[in-house]
Design a protein around this motif. Sequence first.
Motif, short mmCIF file in Angstrom:
data_model
loop_
_atom_site.label_atom_id
_atom_site.label_comp_id
_atom_site.label_asym_id
_atom_site.label_seq_id
_atom_site.Cartn_x
_atom_site.Cartn_y
_atom_site.Cartn_z
N THR A 1 122.44 85.30 -2.38
CA THR A 1 121.24 85.97 -1.88
C THR A 1 120.57 85.17 -0.78
OG1 THR A 1 119.73 84.92 -3.42
CG2 THR A 1 120.87 86.89 -4.18
N GLU A 2 119.81 85.89 0.01
CA GLU A 2 119.15 85.28 1.16
C GLU A 2 118.00 84.38 0.76
OE1 GLU A 2 119.48 86.33 4.92
OE2 GLU A 2 121.43 86.20 3.95
N SER A 3 117.42 84.67 -0.41
CA SER A 3 116.16 84.00 -0.75
C SER A 3 116.37 82.55 -1.20
CB SER A 3 115.45 84.79 -1.85
OG SER A 3 116.36 85.12 -2.88
N ARG A 4 117.61 82.18 -1.51
CA ARG A 4 117.84 80.81 -1.97
C ARG A 4 118.99 80.20 -1.17
NH1 ARG A 4 119.14 80.58 -7.60
NH2 ARG A 4 120.05 82.62 -7.34
N PRO A 5 119.13 78.86 -1.21
CA PRO A 5 120.15 78.22 -0.37
C PRO A 5 121.56 78.71 -0.66
CG PRO A 5 118.66 76.60 -1.32
CD PRO A 5 118.33 77.91 -1.97
N ARG A 6 122.31 78.89 0.39
CA ARG A 6 123.70 79.32 0.25
C ARG A 6 124.64 78.24 0.76
NH1 ARG A 6 124.66 84.87 2.81
NH2 ARG A 6 126.77 84.12 2.40
N ASP A 7 125.92 78.50 0.56
CA ASP A 7 126.89 77.45 0.88
C ASP A 7 126.91 77.07 2.36
OD1 ASP A 7 128.90 75.68 -0.21
OD2 ASP A 7 130.36 76.80 0.96
N TRP A 8 126.68 78.06 3.24
CA TRP A 8 126.73 77.73 4.67
C TRP A 8 125.66 76.73 5.05
CZ3 TRP A 8 122.55 78.90 7.84
CH2 TRP A 8 121.63 79.85 7.38
N GLN A 9 124.64 76.60 4.22
CA GLN A 9 123.58 75.64 4.51
C GLN A 9 123.89 74.26 3.93
OE1 GLN A 9 121.20 78.77 2.77
NE2 GLN A 9 119.61 78.37 4.27
N ALA A 10 124.94 74.21 3.13
CA ALA A 10 125.26 72.96 2.45
C ALA A 10 126.21 72.11 3.30
CB ALA A 10 125.91 73.26 1.10
N THR B 1 117.60 94.74 -0.82
CA THR B 1 118.63 94.17 -1.67
C THR B 1 118.44 92.66 -1.73
OG1 THR B 1 120.28 93.63 0.01
CG2 THR B 1 120.25 95.89 -0.77
N ALA B 2 119.07 92.07 -2.72
CA ALA B 2 118.99 90.62 -2.87
C ALA B 2 119.65 89.91 -1.68
CB ALA B 2 119.67 90.20 -4.16
N PHE B 3 120.48 90.65 -0.95
CA PHE B 3 121.23 90.05 0.15
C PHE B 3 120.50 90.18 1.49
CE2 PHE B 3 124.04 92.21 -2.91
CZ PHE B 3 124.40 91.09 -3.63
N GLY B 4 119.33 90.82 1.47
CA GLY B 4 118.54 90.90 2.69
C GLY B 4 118.70 92.18 3.48
N ASN B 5 119.39 93.16 2.92
CA ASN B 5 119.50 94.46 3.58
C ASN B 5 118.46 95.42 2.98
OD1 ASN B 5 122.47 93.28 3.23
ND2 ASN B 5 122.36 94.40 5.14
N ILE B 6 118.45 96.62 3.51
CA ILE B 6 117.68 97.70 2.88
C ILE B 6 118.66 98.82 2.55
CG2 ILE B 6 115.88 99.44 3.23
CD1 ILE B 6 114.63 96.70 3.17
N LEU B 7 118.56 99.32 1.32
CA LEU B 7 119.38 100.44 0.87
C LEU B 7 118.55 101.71 0.95
CD1 LEU B 7 120.66 99.73 -2.75
CD2 LEU B 7 122.02 99.86 -0.69
N VAL B 8 119.19 102.81 1.32
CA VAL B 8 118.57 104.12 1.16
C VAL B 8 119.54 104.97 0.36
CG1 VAL B 8 117.44 106.05 2.30
CG2 VAL B 8 117.50 103.83 3.44
N GLY B 9 119.10 105.47 -0.76
CA GLY B 9 119.94 106.29 -1.63
C GLY B 9 119.44 106.14 -3.05
#
Lengths: 406, 469
Positions: free
Chosen positions: B386-395, B267-275
């Motif tokens: 998403t995990e791949s780009r900067p998020r607010d917690w990094q700001a 997923t864009a959020f860094g998890n893996i989906l099965v389904g």
Amino acid sequence: MSQSDVIIVGGGPSGVAAAIAMRKAGVGKITLLERERYLGGATRHCSHSPFGMLEFGRVYLGAAYGRRLEQEIAKHDIDLRYGHSVARLGEDGELLVSNPDGLQTLSAKRVLVTTGVRETTRAARLVSGDRPIGVVTTGTLQSYVAFHNMMPFRRPVIVGSELVTLSAVWTCLSHGARPVAVLEPSSHSIAPAPLSWFPSLMGVPFHHDAQVVDILGCGRVEAVRIKRGDIVETIECDGVLFSGGFTPEASLFLTSGLAVDWGSAGPAVDQDGRCENPRYFAAGNVLRAVETGGWAFREGRAIGTALAADLLGNPAKAAPTKVTYDDPIKLVVPNLLRSGSALPGGLKDFQLRFQRRTKGTLSLSIDGREVWRRNATWRPESRIIVPRPNNSTGAQRVHFSFREEE
Amino acid sequence: MNAQSQLSGSERFDVAIIGAGVVGCAVARRFALAGAKVILIEKGSDILSGASKANSAILHTGFDAPKGSLELALVQAGRQEYLDIHQAMNLPLVETSALVCAWTPDDALKLEGIAEQGRQNGVDRLRLLTSAEARTVEPGLAGNLVAALHVLDEHVIDPWSAPLAYVNQAIALGATVLRQCEVRAGAFDGEWRLETNQGDIRSKWVVNAAGLFGDHVDARLGFQSEFQIKPRKGQFVVLDKAASRQLKTIILPVPNEITKGVVICPTAFGNILVGPTAEEQDDRIRATVEHDTLEALVTHGSKLVPGLAHIPVTAVYAGLRPATEKKEYRVIHRAEHNAITLGGIRSTGLSSALGLAQHALKLHGGADRGEFVSKAAPKVSMPNLTESRPRDWQAENHGDIVCHCELVTRREIEATLSSPLPPGDFGGLRRRTRAGMGRCQGFYCNAKLAEISKGCLATPLAVDQEDGK
């Protein structure tokens, strides 16, 4: 980038005890990172439990215990940073840390991870049904009560029969909620009698061999279907509380690619609390679910002592040997052993847990020679302590075997 | 500006769109950009309350879509528009690629045919791989892989921020969005009068994007429904973010007639989906998860990608796809009644939504006839989740992290609660911020979220205090 001698991740009982022990042992710069604005970890919202008997010689209720930890740590020169959340553990001891001002990288010669436990969620238990509002864990309920003076439900069904379950029942009853029933999927209460009688004494029906097979509700929980033996019945309720099923909060290890022991679900550690990567140590409930605050405190102190000795003179060089064990043993801590000079502190005993209730003979052998055995009935969440022989660290093979009785 | 405006009886809309799923949101945006006066009507307490809340988040190429189908054309048009606009809207594109994996010699024989179909569908970047080659692309795959087809342009997106961006752009252009508003009946006398629980709505045109209720809404509008929705449930498990170290590529099965089958998907959020599973049912609302099925999905994941064994389950969910008795999209244009139905949009809806919106505008014809004056696209930039780009917690100066598992800041939560379309329910809050979506499922943050969101959600997290101590 500033470097510390030791960074501790997590300001619960084990992290605080380790910090103080290391300071007393002469470690220089110690940085303690806590993501919340207070110390105490999980003890902070447990308004029920007596804490502090073993470590401070008196009893504190949850939040007061945290304040006592704050007083203790203030007596020592420790760089305590609140609101610091660690996002990544680097292989070389560099930590990616978020704090209210932004992102920073901190590094240390040693890192001690004391991140504690969390309860197993409804999702991780793979419970069937709808996914309405009102399905929570004990920790969630207690933080509603302790920090926000709110309640997530009034008539919950509670799942589990651990000590924490009793705490959940008590939290409900003392905050205007009346549990509809307490359900334990296995054939026995996990908490021993007479504690296990508590729900019934309070007028809350307790059923063993009973599980939630369906949760119903579109917005909020409306009912659950439960299965007792072959009978399925519907119980109206406005919430479901899944209590216990603690699991180490070892996500930082998992997401950073550091070794995790699949039995304990915590980091793999040796007799000094040292991880596979020898820059890292771990202590307290992140090692295994679940012990009391007092236990975690003493374990933090012991591993802090070993860490200090490692840092100040005797770093580990040997590759670790893995402790092996039979089914249905669930976990052994320490699960690694390293040869080398014996450090003060550390884990003097093996701690074991069983996956399920069983009867039989548990034995420990070192390089094929049995050194310890006991026949008993073993219960899944009970602490089992086996003294760790001194020659266990130089051995080729350390194995716990189990012979189950019919 | 708040989109949840009151209806005034005299207002007349050019287009009323029924259903704020991903399709409805995209259609609202397209008509608003064209210059139409738009109203978007949603029965649920938030957008994306039906089929759109649960999908695998893949932006499809259409390589396996039926040749010459409307679905193929719209998936490809929708995909292209997403590629054109995602950067400006700060929406992610995770270039995962996909491997169609053959686990038996029989399945391996089908790969060439699938590749041929893909090329005929205009998807060129396809490679047939041996087992060894495929495992070079994706080292996590199990050793018993026989062969694979590498589809390089299959990507993953954020399935909730994208439609929210579409609807936000519509709102910025003046569109009205009503939630908890159900269309009970409609009558057409040259223009539409829609009877709802919030009063009557007058509109020249109506677009039925009601997903799981598409056939019912057609009936309420007085049409003989041309299709019947047969909900198809899909259950998913979401594995801990630790799983993302084990897999970077979408793992697809060789499809059969009924469904694309169970995928294992980053997923864009860094998890893996099965389904998802594919289970026919009659109920259009309840999408339950079932223990045995979830367990089978977990097992399936670790069988194909052995490194997934032991990775904890973070979340489970189930969604309903608005399948019909036929496989194809059921797009119905009733020109004499100023009505368009976009029905039977199943698994590919996330990819095709923008294409469906273009198609609906074309069927409407108003833009071509010069009825509207098109507007410049207002700037809409979504917070990155998403995990791949900067998020607010990094700001800098984010204040505080509220949800530690997903690293969601208080600033992000407060921003979404005061946004033009604030979340209507807890699901909406989770989809907009990821708060509570992580591995502890709210063990730490649920109570804080209850406090922060007090008074904002249709079903509050905390129960009423009055009768308590």
